[in-house]
Design a protein around this motif. Structure first.
Motif, short mmCIF file in Angstrom:
data_model
loop_
_atom_site.label_atom_id
_atom_site.label_comp_id
_atom_site.label_asym_id
_atom_site.label_seq_id
_atom_site.Cartn_x
_atom_site.Cartn_y
_atom_site.Cartn_z
N ALA A 351 12.82 5.27 -91.59
CA ALA A 351 12.29 6.23 -90.61
C ALA A 351 13.47 6.84 -89.88
O ALA A 351 14.26 6.13 -89.25
CB ALA A 351 11.37 5.52 -89.63
N VAL A 365 5.62 4.90 -89.28
CA VAL A 365 6.26 3.58 -89.31
C VAL A 365 5.18 2.49 -89.26
O VAL A 365 5.19 1.52 -90.03
CB VAL A 365 7.23 3.42 -88.11
CG1 VAL A 365 7.60 1.97 -87.86
CG2 VAL A 365 8.48 4.25 -88.33
N VAL A 375 10.58 -1.75 -93.33
CA VAL A 375 10.83 -0.48 -92.65
C VAL A 375 12.12 -0.57 -91.83
O VAL A 375 12.28 -1.47 -91.01
CB VAL A 375 9.66 -0.09 -91.72
CG1 VAL A 375 9.88 1.29 -91.12
CG2 VAL A 375 8.33 -0.10 -92.47
N THR A 390 10.54 -0.96 -85.49
CA THR A 390 11.03 -1.35 -86.81
C THR A 390 11.76 -2.69 -86.74
O THR A 390 11.79 -3.42 -87.73
CB THR A 390 11.99 -0.29 -87.39
OG1 THR A 390 12.96 0.02 -86.39
CG2 THR A 390 11.27 0.98 -87.78
#
Ligand code: F6R
Length: 611
Positions: A351, A365, A375, A390
């Motif tokens: 991301a 996400v 992620v 994340t």
């Protein structure tokens, strides 16, 4: 988007609040206001337009002595979502006949139901906003303890918020809470501040506490006390901001954008520092948080982002395929969760976000995590929502980016993605020799970008070609297609000239119909395996009388080009960075010639926290 600043301490709040609002201007807004706790009353002022207008109104309302009275205050810049930019819709919003004042960032999703319920009880709303519903709900829950009222109200709220609240009955107290919208508390000497962005408080203190989702803080001049919505005590460490007040000053430049363009050699140095392993031809990115074996098991890479960050992802897509041999694809974050994406634990999702707050990227996400993917966040703002959500990732270290148009964050995003691709590649098919070559090229980035910056005057002269033009095209192939998209985005957002970034080969399938004599066409024709093809595409435009502005590698000819912009010779993936810098300068000088408000283009916000 919206911004919050609050102050409690022994100093007069008005100058602190107005200076804080000024610092938040870059986020984009269309009205502003503040509320002060004085004696046993709350007083407020709001205005449509710039903070300068609010300051003017302040001077017209209070004598300079009254402005210097020490007091507690909260202030806000509003970027209209629910209701147009008018004074009644500007924050603060009030409850209890002006006894409670609230400023709010985010969106209260169930505000209609709350509003209907309160109207049935006799409340007469004075604005169209979702925020007023929350203010009045807090008033309804108020039994004398402001924080208890805020908690009771927030338990009934769906949506996102960062809020600061004052009560006329609790002098010297600000209650602040967050869920999904950032808030940071500044811990000073005998004073405390709260803001949506550290840039608003850095002039006072570098000691900060970042609130997390669910935190509700009671802030006084010398104490910060945090509990959650279940009233359990929360301990949050006091950290130190990693940048100084000068980082959010223009430092002699006319615009933040120009300053940030010039900061790129240093920003890139920081994005590369300690990460390149030149002898092994690889990169060490601790934030990737996976063992070599985990990395070897990644079957596919999905890159997510919006706007400029999406374009960085497009360069990344080429790098992961070319260097690492891993299938990679960039996806628009806004679409991701609505496509029921096929994601599994062997996928690596990256991301990409400067602000770390972009609502669409954050939602993507969450979707990817729910589906079990690994992620990673590639984020600039430390402690931002995406960085937290994340849990692992790589910071850009580009430093604060104030200008709405992203520049140094883009080049650092690309530099980090190239390092990630190098790291993955070395665990797979990339030979040590080739790895060493790429790592050496990456290490040259500050110097390569410096060489482009040294040509600033030439680029400024080329900007004249855009005067009086309504349309422009940017053409590229391979990774330079992403740079074409980014160059066009920069031009349109700050100069308001309509610009299209296009794959060079696609132009003849439609848009070539738009070319007229003199239309500026920027052609990214640096040295690469497709250079001659790109030249062919440029010829097609030249034959229609367009003005060809060629970006070529130093030492190369640019036959027939009207203007030439030279970038130093380097690897074609790495060349995306100096080329992007050249196009940033071009957009900047075009916008300047057209007299545009470069750092705060109309309608735009720095972090887009709504879907
Ligand atoms: C353009 C620009 C925007 C952002 C986009 C995503 O110059 O800055 O297109 O790139 O809004 O923002 P972040 O990177 O903060 O997620």
């Amino acid at each position: 988007m919206c911004g919050i600043i609050g102050y409690v301490g022994g100093a007069p709040a008005i100058p602190v609040l107005l200076a804080g609002l000024k610092r938040l201007e870059y986020r984009g807004y269309d009205s502003a206001g503040f509320a002060l706790q004085r004696g046993n009353e709350l007083v407020a002022l709001k205005s449509v337009g710039k903070v300068a207008r609010l300051a003017e109104k302040t001077r017209d309302t209070w004598s300079s002595e009254a402005q210097r009275t020490p007091c507690t205050g909260i202030a806000h810049t509003r970027w209209a979502t629910h209701g147009s930019p008018t004074e009644p819709n500007a924050h603060p919003h009030f409850a209890e006949g002006g006894g409670i004042a609230l400023v709010h960032n985010g969106i209260i999703e169930n505000y209609r139901a709350i509003r209907t319920r309160l109207e049935a009880k006799g409340h007469v709303f004075v604005s169209e906003t979702d925020t007023e519903a929350l203010a009045r709900l807090i008033g309804e829950c108020h039994r004398g303890d402001l924080r208890a009222a805020v908690i009771a109200a927030l338990r009934q709220i769906e949506g996102a918020y960062g809020i600061a609240v004052l009560s006329r009955d609790e002098p010297g107290v600000i209650v602040a809470a967050r869920k999904g919208s950032p808030l940071v508390i500044g811990v000073g000497e005998g004073e405390s501040l709260v803001a949506s962005d550290p840039a608003a408080i850095i002039a006072h203190t570098r000691r900060v506490i970042y609130l997390d989702d669910g935190d509700v803080a009671r802030i006084t001049a010398d104490h910060v006390d945090i509990i959650d919505l279940d009233e359990a005590r929360i301990d949050r460490a006091v950290g130190v901001l990693g940048f100084a007040a000068e980082a959010v000053e223009k430092g002699g430049y006319e615009h933040f954008m120009l300053k940030e363009i010039h900061e790129q050699p240093e920003a890139l140095r920081n994005a590369l520092r300690g990460r390149l392993d030149l002898p092994q031809g690889t990169a060490v990115l601790a934030g990737m948080g996976a063992s070599p074996r985990d990395l070897a098991e990644i079957r596919r890479i999905i890159l997510l982002g919006c706007g400029t960050s999406l374009h960085a992802g497009q360069v990344g897509e080429h790098a992961f395929c070319d260097l690492a041999g891993v299938p990679a694809g960039v996806q628009l974050a806004a679409e991701f969760r609505y496509r029921n994406p096929l994601v599994d634990p062997s996928d690596l999702v990256i991301a990409i976000s400067q602000s770390g707050e972009t609502a669409d990227t954050l939602a993507a996400v969450r979707e990817a995590r729910e589906k079990g993917a690994v992620v990673l966040g590639l984020v600039n703002v430390v402690g931002s929502a995406i960085a937290r959500e994340t849990g692992r990732g790589v910071y850009l270290h580009a430093g604060p980016e104030i200008s709405v148009a992203s520049t140094k964050a883009f080049t650092c995003q690309v530099a980090v993605l190239l390092q990630m691709a190098l790291r993955l590649g070395r665990g797979r098919r990339l030979s040590r020799e080739r790895g060493i070559e790429i790592a050496a090229e990456l290490a040259r980035l500050p110097e390569l970008v410096g060489a482009v910056l040294a040509r600033e005057a030439d680029i400024a002269a080329i900007a004249q070609r855009f005067i009086g033009r309504e349309h422009a095209f940017y053409l590229g192939r391979g990774p330079m297609h992403a740079v074409a998209l980014e160059g066009a985005l920069k031009l349109k957002e700050i100069s308001y000239i309509h610009a299209e970034g296009y794959h060079a080969a696609e132009l003849k399938h439609g848009p070539i119909a738009l070319l007229t004599p003199g239309t500026p066409v920027v052609v990214l024709a640096n040295r690469s395996s497709v250079r001659d093809k790109v030249w062919g595409n440029a010829e097609e435009c030249r034959a229609r009388g367009s003005c060809i502005i060629a970006v070529v590698t130093e030492g190369d000819e640019a036959p027939g080009a009207d203007e030439v912009l030279r970038i130093p010779a380097c690897d074609p993936l790495v060349a995306t960075i100096p080329a992007a810098v050249a196009l940033q300068l071009l957009a900047y000088y075009v916008a300047r010639l057209r007299g545009c408000p470069i750092d705060q283009p109309r309608n735009l916000a720095k972090s887009v926290t709504v879907e």
